[in-house]
Design a protein around this motif. Structure first.
Motif, short mmCIF file in Angstrom:
data_model
loop_
_atom_site.label_atom_id
_atom_site.label_comp_id
_atom_site.label_asym_id
_atom_site.label_seq_id
_atom_site.Cartn_x
_atom_site.Cartn_y
_atom_site.Cartn_z
N PRO A 70 1.34 6.74 -2.91
CA PRO A 70 2.38 7.62 -2.36
C PRO A 70 1.86 8.96 -1.83
O PRO A 70 2.63 9.75 -1.30
CB PRO A 70 3.31 7.84 -3.56
CG PRO A 70 2.44 7.65 -4.75
CD PRO A 70 1.42 6.62 -4.36
N ASP A 71 0.57 9.21 -1.93
CA ASP A 71 -0.01 10.46 -1.45
C ASP A 71 0.33 10.64 0.04
O ASP A 71 -0.02 9.80 0.87
CB ASP A 71 -1.52 10.43 -1.65
CG ASP A 71 -2.23 11.68 -1.16
OD1 ASP A 71 -1.58 12.55 -0.54
OD2 ASP A 71 -3.45 11.79 -1.40
N PRO A 72 1.02 11.73 0.41
CA PRO A 72 1.42 11.95 1.81
C PRO A 72 0.26 11.91 2.80
O PRO A 72 0.42 11.48 3.94
CB PRO A 72 2.08 13.33 1.80
CG PRO A 72 2.49 13.55 0.38
CD PRO A 72 1.49 12.81 -0.47
N MET A 114 0.82 -1.19 0.00
CA MET A 114 0.00 0.00 0.00
C MET A 114 0.87 1.26 0.00
O MET A 114 0.52 2.23 -0.65
CB MET A 114 -0.93 0.01 1.20
CG MET A 114 -2.10 -0.95 1.06
SD MET A 114 -3.20 -0.97 2.52
CE MET A 114 -3.81 0.68 2.54
N LYS A 115 1.99 1.21 0.73
CA LYS A 115 2.85 2.39 0.79
C LYS A 115 3.37 2.76 -0.59
O LYS A 115 3.45 3.94 -0.93
CB LYS A 115 4.02 2.19 1.74
CG LYS A 115 3.63 2.31 3.20
CD LYS A 115 4.83 2.21 4.10
CE LYS A 115 5.59 3.47 4.24
NZ LYS A 115 4.96 4.57 4.92
N ARG A 116 3.74 1.74 -1.37
CA ARG A 116 4.25 2.02 -2.71
C ARG A 116 3.14 2.36 -3.69
O ARG A 116 3.33 3.16 -4.61
CB ARG A 116 5.07 0.83 -3.21
CG ARG A 116 6.40 0.69 -2.49
CD ARG A 116 7.26 -0.39 -3.11
NE ARG A 116 6.71 -1.72 -2.91
CZ ARG A 116 7.06 -2.53 -1.93
NH1 ARG A 116 7.94 -2.15 -1.04
NH2 ARG A 116 6.52 -3.72 -1.82
N PHE A 147 -1.99 7.25 7.46
CA PHE A 147 -2.94 6.18 7.77
C PHE A 147 -2.32 4.80 7.52
O PHE A 147 -2.52 3.87 8.30
CB PHE A 147 -4.21 6.34 6.94
CG PHE A 147 -5.00 7.55 7.29
CD1 PHE A 147 -5.68 7.64 8.50
CD2 PHE A 147 -5.06 8.64 6.43
CE1 PHE A 147 -6.40 8.76 8.84
CE2 PHE A 147 -5.78 9.77 6.76
CZ PHE A 147 -6.44 9.83 7.97
N ILE A 148 -1.55 4.70 6.45
CA ILE A 148 -0.89 3.44 6.13
C ILE A 148 0.12 3.08 7.22
O ILE A 148 0.21 1.93 7.65
CB ILE A 148 -0.24 3.50 4.73
CG1 ILE A 148 -1.33 3.64 3.65
CG2 ILE A 148 0.62 2.27 4.47
CD1 ILE A 148 -0.81 3.98 2.27
#
Length: 186
Positions: free
Chosen positions: A6-8, A1-3, A13-14
């Motif tokens: 990429p929206d800051p 999900m992190k990759r 939340f991730i």
């Protein structure tokens, strides 16, 4: 999900989801140790080795740097249940993300050996110093400190939080006289 996202604004939340999953994993493994209480006898473990391989393991703390200081000059052994000692130290050193320094020290008193863990985190407010060891208290540590205290009691040890709020947490483990031993320096 992190990759993939990429929206800051989503990364926060991730990160919380990842931390929650890690906490769940830690608690499941710790609970397994709790289940084994009474099944296995405590064994002697080298305190320095436990600390160095678990609480001071810098790879557990990316992207921050952790300074771990050992003021334990002598090699000592303490009786612990096989996996509980390592998970306990991970519980202490991994609970607050703002910790950048931890220190382990010891002192010998008439009643036994006091092993102290001190960090530079936010500390524990006075009204929570006992609550953090209760099963129903879930802030940062889940069942970790409750299970830790329970497991330490099996070998006659006690733990308490003695830090000054706002100046970091300090946990002191009292190991009764005769329940620890010094070995040759390794």
């Amino acid at each position: 999900m992190k990759r993939s996202y990429p929206d800051p604004s989503l990364q926060e939340f991730i990160d919380k989801e990842i931390q929650a999953a890690q906490n769940i994993k830690t608690q499941i493994l710790f609970t397994k140790d709790y289940q084994e209480i009474g099944v296995h006898s405590p064994q002697w473990f080298d305190l320095k080795k436990i600390i160095l391989s678990n609480a001071c393991e810098s790879s557990r703390f990316p992207p921050r740097t952790l300074l771990c200081t050992l003021i334990i000059l002598r090699s000592m052994q303490i009786p612990c249940l096989k996996r509980s000692s390592t998970r306990f130290l991970k519980t202490l050193s991994g609970t607050v993300k703002t910790i950048t320094n931890i220190e382990f020290s010891y002192s010998i008193l008439d009643e036994g050996l006091v092993v102290a863990y001190q960090d530079n985190g936010e500390g524990i407010p006075a009204e929570y110093k006992e609550a953090i060891f209760q099963r129903k208290f879930f802030r940062h540590t889940g069942f970790g400190l409750f299970l830790s205290r329970t497991i330490l009691r099996i070998t006659g040890m006690t733990i308490r939080e003695t830090g000054e709020p706002g100046k970091g947490a300090r946990f002191e483990i009292l190991i009764p006289a005769g329940a620890y031993r010094f070995t040759a320096i390794q």
